[in-house]
Design a protein around this motif. Sequence first.
Motif, PDB file in Angstrom:
ATOM      1  N   LYS A  36     -20.893   1.697 -45.907  1.00  0.00           N
ATOM      2  CA  LYS A  36     -20.011   1.393 -47.046  1.00  0.00           C
ATOM      3  C   LYS A  36     -19.600   2.742 -47.650  1.00  0.00           C
ATOM      4  CE  LYS A  36     -19.697  -2.026 -50.757  1.00  0.00           C
ATOM      5  NZ  LYS A  36     -19.598  -1.307 -52.039  1.00  0.00           N
ATOM      6  N   GLU A  63     -17.576  -2.106 -59.962  1.00  0.00           N
ATOM      7  CA  GLU A  63     -19.021  -2.328 -59.821  1.00  0.00           C
ATOM      8  C   GLU A  63     -19.439  -3.692 -60.357  1.00  0.00           C
ATOM      9  OE1 GLU A  63     -20.851   0.947 -61.760  1.00  0.00           O
ATOM     10  OE2 GLU A  63     -20.204   2.419 -60.260  1.00  0.00           O
ATOM     11  N   GLU A 113     -18.212  -6.382 -57.759  1.00  0.00           N
ATOM     12  CA  GLU A 113     -18.999  -6.309 -56.528  1.00  0.00           C
ATOM     13  C   GLU A 113     -20.423  -6.818 -56.768  1.00  0.00           C
ATOM     14  OE1 GLU A 113     -18.817  -2.505 -54.574  1.00  0.00           O
ATOM     15  OE2 GLU A 113     -16.672  -2.316 -54.963  1.00  0.00           O
ATOM     16  N   GLY A 114     -21.018  -6.426 -57.873  1.00  0.00           N
ATOM     17  CA  GLY A 114     -22.357  -6.893 -58.190  1.00  0.00           C
ATOM     18  C   GLY A 114     -22.390  -8.399 -58.396  1.00  0.00           C
ATOM     19  N   ALA A 118     -22.287 -10.053 -54.965  1.00  0.00           N
ATOM     20  CA  ALA A 118     -23.569  -9.881 -54.272  1.00  0.00           C
ATOM     21  C   ALA A 118     -24.602 -10.880 -54.807  1.00  0.00           C
ATOM     22  CB  ALA A 118     -24.076  -8.454 -54.442  1.00  0.00           C
ATOM     23  N   GLU A 157     -14.544  -4.381 -50.070  1.00  0.00           N
ATOM     24  CA  GLU A 157     -15.575  -4.117 -51.061  1.00  0.00           C
ATOM     25  C   GLU A 157     -16.426  -5.363 -51.304  1.00  0.00           C
ATOM     26  OE1 GLU A 157     -12.365  -3.126 -51.479  1.00  0.00           O
ATOM     27  OE2 GLU A 157     -12.782  -1.003 -51.079  1.00  0.00           O
ATOM     28  N   THR A 158     -15.767  -6.519 -51.361  1.00  0.00           N
ATOM     29  CA  THR A 158     -16.504  -7.770 -51.556  1.00  0.00           C
ATOM     30  C   THR A 158     -17.464  -8.026 -50.402  1.00  0.00           C
ATOM     31  OG1 THR A 158     -14.610  -8.690 -52.744  1.00  0.00           O
ATOM     32  CG2 THR A 158     -16.254 -10.247 -51.955  1.00  0.00           C
ATOM     33  N   ALA A 162     -20.417  -5.718 -50.532  1.00  0.00           N
ATOM     34  CA  ALA A 162     -21.363  -6.116 -51.576  1.00  0.00           C
ATOM     35  C   ALA A 162     -22.200  -7.305 -51.127  1.00  0.00           C
ATOM     36  CB  ALA A 162     -20.599  -6.457 -52.855  1.00  0.00           C
TER      37      ALA A 162
END
Length: 416
Positions: free
Chosen positions: A50, A330, A333-334, A337, A357-358, A361
């Motif tokens: 990543k 962030e 993405e968090g 996750a 990015e998704t 995560a």
Amino acid sequence: MLLGCIGDDFTGSSDLANTLSKQGMRVVQYTGVPTEAASDDVEASVVALKSRSIDPAAAVAQSLDALAWLQAQGCTQFFFKYCSTFDSTADGNIGPVADALAEALDAHQVIFCPAFPGTGRSIYQGHLFVNDVLLNASGMQNHPLTPMTDPDIRRWLKPQTKHRVGHVAARDVLQGADAIRAGLQTQHEAGHRHIVVDALQDADLLEIGKAVADLPLITGGSGVALGLPDNFKARGQIKGTAGAWAGQNGPCVALSGSCSVATRAQVEQHLQTNPGFEVVAAEVIGGRLTAQDAADWAVQQSGVPLIYSSADPQVVRAVQDEFGRDRAAEAIEGFFAETARALVAQGVTRLLTAGGETSGAVVEGLKLQTLEIGPEIDPGVPALRAGPDLVIALKSGNFGAPDFFEKAAGILEGTS
């Protein structure tokens, strides 16, 4: 192991693994640098990092760690995979990583070819096209992390690297492998270590593959890997058969964080017949919406519920202006996750993700280590087995047909 690959994100890595698997190589995709040796029957490994949007020095360090592991597995050729839209900034990370890999491998004719005709990406006179428009008019100029505002790959790469950038034009590529090899040699003799290579169709990629058979390092999108397995077949080094695949029953949920034109159209179509849950960044950052809320909603739905934060560029910019780009990214993405972890804990066995990015995560959030490559859903997007009871699809934002989510759910189940 023969071919060692390093991907700068998870969706692109599965795209590359899909390309190699379709051409008959036994491929395994790893999440991060493995700590144990690969199985003896693996012919190509893709180490998914990543590293696309992180600090360039960190991206270089991770990529060199991946290279060291691949070298220890006995690989004879190496591939650095980046996005077919060349996602990067003036600081990197494509140029710095390519420089480091080239020096480590003593490679002096390093091609750059993000072309992927199957998804509409082609390179002509060094310029990258998406279907019939230049890259900077394709929607990629609005990417929240790596806005692509210049379609000339030579010009975009130049500030990222300490080496001179050359070019093998379409007129040479169209003449086949011998002409491409000659063009690469000419550019090398002119002092160009990095060389952009035009490609308009799959036939061009196959000829490029032949031309680079003996080069230690290749860089590009997954398309240029199309011709590499044939080189190993010609030497009698691979069997030409990929692994088997079995689908997975159980609940399916889609997660979408991509704001690309293609994904937003897919979201719009999917919501016509399936339930949707829109994730608003301000509510996540403010603590008014939790991942558990979204997961609890999804498992109560029928069909293929979609949890999405995809929005048009104006909405994304407003969020970034209010909270800052890094904080907003962030937080989302968090959130995805944590949502993925909650969904799997509640029995979801099929996960679809849209956006690099998704997807990254989600893979990191679930701590997935190895991914078995399954059938292709759409060009560049394979089905992946992540465990005995979990299958996933990791889709780059710009990839996939309008009915991607519905189609992917069926293929992961083994019913389409």
